[in-house]
Design an enzyme around this catalytic site. Structure first.
Site, PDB file in Angstrom:
ATOM      1  N   ARG A 117      20.903  10.807  29.481  1.00 40.67           N
ATOM      2  CA  ARG A 117      20.880   9.377  29.758  1.00 40.67           C
ATOM      3  C   ARG A 117      19.572   8.973  30.439  1.00 40.67           C
ATOM      4  NH1 ARG A 117      26.167   8.314  33.152  1.00 40.67           N
ATOM      5  NH2 ARG A 117      26.007   6.227  32.227  1.00 40.67           N
ATOM      6  N   GLY A 132      21.665  -1.224  29.215  1.00 42.74           N
ATOM      7  CA  GLY A 132      21.463  -1.079  27.776  1.00 42.74           C
ATOM      8  C   GLY A 132      20.034  -1.201  27.316  1.00 42.74           C
ATOM      9  N   THR A 136      20.800   6.246  25.636  1.00 45.73           N
ATOM     10  CA  THR A 136      21.717   7.290  26.064  1.00 45.73           C
ATOM     11  C   THR A 136      22.157   8.063  24.814  1.00 45.73           C
ATOM     12  OG1 THR A 136      22.558   6.217  28.054  1.00 45.73           O
ATOM     13  CG2 THR A 136      24.045   7.722  26.952  1.00 45.73           C
ATOM     14  N   GLN A 183      24.305  15.081  32.105  1.00 45.44           N
ATOM     15  CA  GLN A 183      25.639  15.234  32.700  1.00 45.44           C
ATOM     16  C   GLN A 183      26.608  15.894  31.725  1.00 45.44           C
ATOM     17  OE1 GLN A 183      26.302  11.009  33.919  1.00 45.44           O
ATOM     18  NE2 GLN A 183      27.523  11.926  35.548  1.00 45.44           N
ATOM     19  N   GLU A 297      31.415   1.926  34.707  1.00 45.84           N
ATOM     20  CA  GLU A 297      31.835   2.598  33.470  1.00 45.84           C
ATOM     21  C   GLU A 297      32.730   3.770  33.862  1.00 45.84           C
ATOM     22  OE1 GLU A 297      28.488   3.636  31.009  1.00 45.84           O
ATOM     23  OE2 GLU A 297      27.415   1.808  31.576  1.00 45.84           O
ATOM     24  N   GLN A 309      29.209   5.649  35.625  1.00 50.79           N
ATOM     25  CA  GLN A 309      28.134   4.741  36.052  1.00 50.79           C
ATOM     26  C   GLN A 309      28.722   3.626  36.888  1.00 50.79           C
ATOM     27  OE1 GLN A 309      25.465   4.735  36.938  1.00 50.79           O
ATOM     28  NE2 GLN A 309      23.916   3.622  35.828  1.00 50.79           N
ATOM     29  N   ARG A 311      26.910  -0.086  38.555  1.00 48.74           N
ATOM     30  CA  ARG A 311      25.705  -0.882  38.818  1.00 48.74           C
ATOM     31  C   ARG A 311      26.133  -2.220  39.408  1.00 48.74           C
ATOM     32  NH1 ARG A 311      26.297  -0.871  33.141  1.00 48.74           N
ATOM     33  NH2 ARG A 311      24.733   0.771  32.925  1.00 48.74           N
ATOM     34  N   HIS A 823      19.570 -40.902  41.893  1.00 42.70           N
ATOM     35  CA  HIS A 823      18.339 -41.670  41.699  1.00 42.70           C
ATOM     36  C   HIS A 823      18.063 -41.986  40.230  1.00 42.70           C
ATOM     37  CE1 HIS A 823      17.311 -41.148  45.937  1.00 42.70           C
ATOM     38  NE2 HIS A 823      17.829 -39.959  45.803  1.00 42.70           N
TER      39      HIS A 823
END
Length: 865
Positions: A117, A132, A136, A183, A297, A309, A311, A823
């Site tokens: 990744r 994205g 990955t 991983q 994720e 993941q 974020r 205004h």
């Protein structure tokens, strides 16, 4: 000492973005949270990437070409990006680096399947997720394949989408480096996304779970619709179970394959209710660790949930900070002030110091906490009525909050106490001298401010300004001034209500207020027509202005035939109106006096589109139309039962509205005049701090609050890191759209009109200036880029007084933001322009150049072509 090429995830924490990239740092931090399972693995660090790219000299040249390329030239970006990727993938991985990677693979299981990744240093950041943007690769097996896919991840730093994203977010390609996360693969029964805040509404108390069978790639790629669950306070409050016909699974020899889901399983939930609640519980733990809502994720295998993941959710509008756990309802100040762009910290703090109501800020915007006013029947009704008269969308948004879950409990009205001491102020007479006196008071106060501030510097300047803010608020809160403003507004409402009731006239006050006296904003538009009259007969000046490229053009004018007269006309205009600009409530915005080039397009439009003497003719025409309308309604009223009484009362209200409605614009002019005086003094102080080496540049002060700047002036020290952080935060706020109403749960609401009396396909808004007009739509977001022809209809996000010079040359107005007494609406009525405001997404739904019809009386727009 050189950085290592490989770090185990267990060795990584959230501070090491520069070493392992955003994704690697997040995964390292995740792996340290008690109770959170993260698949094991390692990071190939940015040091490895730097070593690789130094082996190809062509990369430097390609990066130079990329930085010089036109951001809009997609073909050039596509070509250069592809060449960069090929150059990186062609580099052989050095033996010692390959050995470090294969050694890590041996520790984690050489023959196992891995996810390889990308993890860039500008990725999964609080301000830009980059989700994205790089690549990955799943189910990669064997050292040779892992090494090959690491090279592909390095190269994916220069995918076309990643390059474009960085350019849009102002990130230099050379400052971004690529790490790679390797991983152990999870072979899940189900996978998906968990948002710990609702990504649509922004509600921080509602988590949403998207779930599907197999690998999460099926959801990310849009292959299937997911099951969707909404969870609040540990309970599922909504669910949608999709027919999941396809899933992505790992293959035994590497890679993935899309497969059909057995028919009997397709409409089964991918997760049980208990699993959904458990997952959200894990998500809340992760959110608490990182201190902000997360986009997570996840995978579910035989051993339970694994997190692959997490974020930050970067699209949520920030919530004002409070020192309690109570519910709060905030109303946008920007929607009332016609400035929904973000403000810089100095602008926010100075407006709060001088405003008449307590305000808070969030997301670079100002908010008023309306909670207390919504807690009792009388104050709630009063607030909703006041808000609704100006902007029905804000009222609807407030009512939506009030309808649900006792978010704001309704308490009993307090028992009546003793009447306040003193008599209420007597109603003011309809006397123009009152307005004249108020304007004279204002001008005298501002003159004194200019005179007295000139001798102040250093800490003494800030002491003086705090006293000046007191005078600022005293002028704003002058009871007589407020009475005049309310008298004009109340007379407008009375005329519209009564003449609709008695004569069936809609918005009759729109015509009755044409060319009302003492309107500083409409005078500003007409005065620019007079400037055009000076310039029009001087062709050399016109040609010079057509090619003026910077704000120093005024100096060049004096060298031309007739240029001195043209410059004097513009200078005289700037002396009166140069304090104005777009977004003028923010002291940090450049004023016309500072950037006079902003006015050049409007001047040239006036030169081209109008004949000499247009300003006087325009004003006189409006006055005659108002007079004619007055005679018409009075004549018709006298034919009604009790007609003489109705006519007499209406005449009194017409006189009243014409006497007072123009003054409605003056307090804003007073405010921005003072803001410019403050700004000039503060910039002079900033210049002193630059000379002393305290600040890098004068504009750094814009990213400090007034109180922080006061301390910098006193101590001659500044936190450069804070200034940089504020600059970055301001840039991210610019990408957010503020809602009209925001709750302490983070839910943003914009309201709806709920009308069924408009044609299909019409765009609905608020009618603020009557009449119907058809013409070419000009979608303009920056006044300095205006290029208008007679008969054009201006379509923009919002207008404040600075836009009024454009109003003299258009046939109609459409805005996304606005209310009956903002205004833009006042000036549209003053100039007799059919106008509809508060039209959601008008600048996106109406294309520049389309033919449209504006129904200013009924509040909708038809798109004709």
């Amino acid at each position: 000492m050189n950085e290592p090429y490989v770090l185990d995830l267990q060795e990584v924490d959230g501070t090491q973005i520069a070493v392992v990239g955003g994704k690697g740092a997040q995964l390292g931090a995740l792996s340290r949270i008690t109770g959170i399972r993260v698949p094991g693995g390692f990071c190939v660090t940015t040091e490895a990437f730097r070593r690789i790219v130094t082996q190809a000299p062509s990369i430097d040249e390609l990066l130079d070409q990329l930085s010089r390329s036109d951001p809009d030239d997609r073909e050039a970006i596509r070509t250069l990006s592809a060449r960069l990727r090929r150059a990186i993938e062609a580099i052989a991985v050095p033996a010692d680096l390959a050995a470090a990677i294969t050694g890590a693979l041996a520790r984690h299981g050489e023959q196992a399947a891995y996810a390889v990744r990308s993890s860039a240093t500008a990725e999964d950041l609080p301000t830009a997720s980059f989700a994205g943007q790089q690549d990955t690769y799943l189910n990669v097996m064997g050292p040779t394949a892992v090494l090959q896919h690491i090279s592909r991840c390095w190269a994916s730093l220069f995918t076309e989408r990643a390059v474009t994203y960085r350019r849009r977010n102002g990130i230099d390609h050379r400052t971004v480096h690529m790490a790679v996360v390797v991983q152990r693969m999870v072979l899940p029964h189900a996978a998906g996304i968990l948002f710990t805040a609702d990504p649509v509404t922004g509600n921080r108390k509602v988590a949403t779970v998207d779930a599907g069978f197999g690998l999460g790639e099926a959801l990310v790629s849009g292959l299937v619709n997911p099951d969707v669950f909404a969870v609040r306070d540990g309970e599922i409050v909504a669910r949608t179970i999709a027919a999941k016909q396809r899933a992505v699974h790992a293959l035994p020899d590497g890679g993935t394959q899309e497969r059909a889901v057995d028919a009997q399983r397709q409409e089964q939930p991918a997760l049980t209710d208990a699993q959904v609640v458990q997952l959200v519980h894990l998500g809340r733990r992760i959110e608490a660790h990182f201190g902000r809502p997360q986009d997570i994720e996840w995978c579910l295998d035989d051993d339970g949930f694994q997190i692959v993941q997490s974020r930050p959710i970067t699209t949520l509008f920030p919530v004002p900070e409070t020192d309690d756990e109570e519910n709060h309802v905030y109303v946008s100040v920007g929607h009332q002030q016609m400035m929904t762009d973000p403000m810089k910290p100095l602008g926010l703090s100075l407006w709060k110091l001088t405003a008449m109501a307590p305000m808070t800020d969030a997301g670079g915007r100002l908010w008023v906490d309306a909670t207390r006013a919504l807690t009792t029947p009388t104050s709630r009704a009063g607030l909703l009525d006041l808000v609704g008269r100006g902007d029905p969308l804000t009222r609807d948004a407030l009512e939506t909050v009030l309808e649900r879950d006792d978010f704001v409990p309704l308490l009993a009205d307090p028992a009546p106490g003793k009447p306040p001491a003193g008599d209420p102020p007597a109603p003011i007479e309809t006397d123009p001298a009152i307005v004249t006196r108020l304007i004279e008071r204002s001008e005298a106060s501002i003159a004194a401010l200019r005179r007295d501030i000139g001798t102040k510097a250093g800490p003494a300047l800030f002491d003086f300004l705090l006293e000046a803010f007191t005078e600022h608020k005293r002028v704003l809160s002058d009871p007589l001034s407020i009475q005049v403003i309310m008298a004009g507004m109340e007379a407008t409402w009375w005329l519209n209500d009564k003449l609709h009731e008695w004569l069936g006239e809609k918005n009759a006050a729109d015509t009755l207020t044409l060319s009302a006296p003492d309107n500083i904003t409409s005078q500003m538009g007409l005065a620019l027509l007079d400037v055009a009259d000076v310039i029009r007969p001087r062709p050399e000046v016109v040609a010079f202005l057509q090619n003026a490229e910077d704000d120093g053009f005024l100096d060049g004018l004096a060298k031309l035939p007739g240029g001195t007269e043209a410059r004097d006309a513009i200078e005289t205009y700037l002396d009166r109106y140069g304090v104005r600009c777009a977004g003028e409530i923010d002291i940090t915005r450049p004023r016309w006096r500072e950037q006079p080039g902003t006015l050049v397009p409007a001047i040239l439009d006036n030169v081209r589109n109008f004949e000499p003497g247009a300003a006087e003719r325009r004003f006189e025409q409006g006055r005659r139309e108002a007079e004619k309308k007055e005679q018409d309604v009075l004549t018709r009223l006298r034919t009604l039962p009790d007609g003489e009484s109705k006519a007499d009362e209406t005449k009194r209200m017409i006189d009243r509205v014409r006497t007072f409605i123009g003054y409605r614009e003056y307090p804003k002019y007073d405010i921005v005049s003072r803001l410019f005086v403050y700004k000039q003094a503060l910039l002079e102080e900033a210049g002193r701090l630059v000379q002393a080496g305290v600040l890098g540049e004068r504009e750094d002060i814009f990213y400090l609050t007034f109180q922080e700047l006061q301390e910098v002036s006193r101590s001659n020290r500044v936190d450069d890191r804070l200034v940089r952080q504020r600059r970055e935060a301001f840039r991210t706020y610019d990408a957010l759209t503020p809602p009209r109403v925001l709750t302490s749960d983070g839910e943003g609401l914009n309201g709806a009109y709920r009308r069924d009396d408009v044609p299909d396909g019409a765009l609905i808004g608020l009618p603020v200036s009557g009449g119907t007009v058809e013409g070419r739509a000009r979608v303009i977001l920056d006044m300095a880029e205006a290029d208008l022809e007679p008969g054009d209809i201006l379509v923009t996000a919002f207008t404040d007084p600075s836009w009024s010079p454009l109003f003299v040359g258009i046939a109609g107005l459409v805005t996304e933001v606005g209310g009956l007494m903002t205004h833009g609406a006042v000036i549209a009525r003053e100039y007799g322009l059919p106008a509809v405001v508060g039209v959601d997404q008008a600048t996106r739904l109406i294309r520049d150049g389309q033919r449209i019809r504006v129904h200013g009386t009924d509040g909708y727009i038809e798109i004709l072509s």
